[in-house]
Design a protein around this motif. Sequence first.
Motif, PDB file in Angstrom:
ATOM      1  N   ILE A   1      -4.456  37.542  96.379  1.00 52.16           N
ATOM      2  CA  ILE A   1      -5.661  38.615  95.774  1.00 52.16           C
ATOM      3  C   ILE A   1      -5.412  39.976  96.362  1.00 52.16           C
ATOM      4  O   ILE A   1      -5.696  41.023  95.651  1.00 52.16           O
ATOM      5  CB  ILE A   1      -6.817  38.095  95.597  1.00 52.16           C
ATOM      6  N   ALA A   2      -5.668  39.680  97.410  1.00 53.45           N
ATOM      7  CA  ALA A   2      -5.615  41.322  98.559  1.00 53.45           C
ATOM      8  C   ALA A   2      -4.466  41.920  98.020  1.00 53.45           C
ATOM      9  O   ALA A   2      -4.465  43.269  97.803  1.00 53.45           O
ATOM     10  CB  ALA A   2      -5.792  40.736 100.047  1.00 53.45           C
ATOM     11  N   GLU A   3      -3.461  41.530  98.099  1.00 55.27           N
ATOM     12  CA  GLU A   3      -2.116  42.155  98.030  1.00 55.27           C
ATOM     13  C   GLU A   3      -2.233  42.649  96.299  1.00 55.27           C
ATOM     14  O   GLU A   3      -1.648  43.921  96.174  1.00 55.27           O
ATOM     15  CB  GLU A   3      -0.954  41.090  97.952  1.00 55.27           C
ATOM     16  N   ARG A   4      -2.612  42.036  95.436  1.00 58.26           N
ATOM     17  CA  ARG A   4      -2.434  42.340  93.924  1.00 58.26           C
ATOM     18  C   ARG A   4      -3.665  43.489  93.898  1.00 58.26           C
ATOM     19  O   ARG A   4      -3.255  44.439  93.415  1.00 58.26           O
ATOM     20  CB  ARG A   4      -2.879  41.345  93.092  1.00 58.26           C
ATOM     21  N   VAL A   5      -4.833  43.382  94.287  1.00 60.64           N
ATOM     22  CA  VAL A   5      -5.688  44.397  94.028  1.00 60.64           C
ATOM     23  C   VAL A   5      -5.375  45.841  95.006  1.00 60.64           C
ATOM     24  O   VAL A   5      -5.486  46.846  94.491  1.00 60.64           O
ATOM     25  CB  VAL A   5      -7.182  43.948  94.478  1.00 60.64           C
ATOM     26  N   LYS A   6      -4.678  45.660  96.001  1.00 60.06           N
ATOM     27  CA  LYS A   6      -4.304  46.540  96.619  1.00 60.06           C
ATOM     28  C   LYS A   6      -3.424  47.539  95.969  1.00 60.06           C
ATOM     29  O   LYS A   6      -3.401  48.700  95.624  1.00 60.06           O
ATOM     30  CB  LYS A   6      -3.483  46.561  98.246  1.00 60.06           C
ATOM     31  N   THR A   7      -2.208  46.758  95.234  1.00 63.58           N
ATOM     32  CA  THR A   7      -1.260  47.372  94.538  1.00 63.58           C
ATOM     33  C   THR A   7      -1.841  48.086  93.275  1.00 63.58           C
ATOM     34  O   THR A   7      -1.304  49.147  93.041  1.00 63.58           O
ATOM     35  CB  THR A   7      -0.174  46.355  94.153  1.00 63.58           C
ATOM     36  N   ALA A   8      -2.924  47.560  92.863  1.00 64.41           N
ATOM     37  CA  ALA A   8      -3.534  48.170  91.584  1.00 64.41           C
ATOM     38  C   ALA A   8      -4.663  49.366  91.966  1.00 64.41           C
ATOM     39  O   ALA A   8      -4.805  50.171  91.086  1.00 64.41           O
ATOM     40  CB  ALA A   8      -4.525  46.951  90.892  1.00 64.41           C
ATOM     41  N   GLY A   9      -4.780  49.695  93.169  1.00 63.86           N
ATOM     42  CA  GLY A   9      -5.400  50.734  93.672  1.00 63.86           C
ATOM     43  C   GLY A   9      -6.783  50.635  94.076  1.00 63.86           C
ATOM     44  O   GLY A   9      -7.607  51.423  94.617  1.00 63.86           O
ATOM     45  N   ALA A  10      -7.107  49.345  94.434  1.00 66.01           N
ATOM     46  CA  ALA A  10      -8.364  49.147  95.167  1.00 66.01           C
ATOM     47  C   ALA A  10      -8.127  49.354  96.663  1.00 66.01           C
ATOM     48  O   ALA A  10      -7.133  49.324  97.334  1.00 66.01           O
ATOM     49  CB  ALA A  10      -8.875  47.643  95.201  1.00 66.01           C
ATOM     50  N   SER A  11      -9.625  50.096  97.285  1.00 66.02           N
ATOM     51  CA  SER A  11      -9.161  50.531  98.698  1.00 66.02           C
ATOM     52  C   SER A  11     -10.141  49.623  99.502  1.00 66.02           C
ATOM     53  O   SER A  11     -10.175  49.919 100.703  1.00 66.02           O
ATOM     54  CB  SER A  11      -9.673  51.932  98.764  1.00 66.02           C
ATOM     55  N   PHE A  12     -10.850  48.592  99.049  1.00 66.77           N
ATOM     56  CA  PHE A  12     -11.362  47.562  99.710  1.00 66.77           C
ATOM     57  C   PHE A  12     -11.493  46.166  99.254  1.00 66.77           C
ATOM     58  O   PHE A  12     -11.117  46.117  98.057  1.00 66.77           O
ATOM     59  CB  PHE A  12     -12.905  47.681  99.832  1.00 66.77           C
TER      60      PHE A  12
END
Length: 339
Positions: A115-126
Amino acid sequence: MIIVLKDGTTKEQIILFKAALEEKYSVTVNTWHGVGSTVLGLIGDTTAIDEDWINAQEIVDNVKRVQEPYKKANRKFHPDNTVIELPTGQKIGDGSLCIMAGPCSVESEEQINFIAERVKTAGASFLRGGAFKPRTSPYSFQGLKSEGLDLLKGARKATGLPIVTEIMSTAHIDMFEGVDIIQVGARNMQNFELLKQLGKTNKPILLKRGLSSTIEEWIMSAEYIMAGGNDNVILCERGIRTFETATRNTLDLSAVPIVKKLTHLPVIVDPSHATGKESLVQQMSLAAVASGADGLMIEVHNDPRHALSDGAQSLTPDQFDILAQKAFALKKAYDEING
Ligand code: PEP
Ligand code: MN
């Protein structure tokens, strides 16, 4: 602060009461004598004045505050926006849209890393994720606790995303040393001992609004943390209890511009806990951006149907991709419209 005295209060009583107020609270007291009653106007810093004590005085008919009971969080005394900056460079409240995303609960190494990898790729910063879970039932999953914290740290190492996670007890403060933003959940918003202890740390604190708390009570909880010396407070609107049952809570979006006017603190919105329904999260996220929020907190799960908590309100990573794209596009339009 305005104090109305009872009819029939004698001159001597007024003199004694004024002297007591001036001595106890270092304020200046102005007096207006009306036809029947006398009114006192208190000038100065009235934040520490105990209204109960005033009301308890025999000669007092009623008392009304004309100034907010909070000082450190008050925009009147700190006109510029507070910008929270992490040692790793991420900022909250600087005019950008900050997205915090991740599962309700940390469940396993594979789950949190994916999930961390996916949300990071989508633009999440935390990266968010609960290790200590405040569950309504003692028989529900309570979180992986310290193991969950370690898994979050592992996901941070793998992705570079700073982590946000909830603390439930003062006894755990040392354990949260390696956490980037400490979350105080809705159920602990008025755990004053916890707020005081967090005020002694220098960590950014994400303070969620209590289920049944007024905006003023919420700001007073921020004031507790700030009064202890920690000014790094981020407020999070996550819905309040109302008579409505169609949603888990009622998202009070008007709180965003109100709180941003009253305080200088960043305000983010959590549409996941506010609605309780995956199908409403995208629209309410966009509405939150349009309300002027500094960020969003979104629950994302690799397999919502099998999530150990809050599956019904969790987005899949694919759904989160679309939400993030739309939220950033809307934020751009919002900034253009508002100059
Ligand atoms: C959470 O963010 O996981 C949570 C429990 O939220 P709240 O305190 O808003 O219910
Ligand atoms: Mn949750």
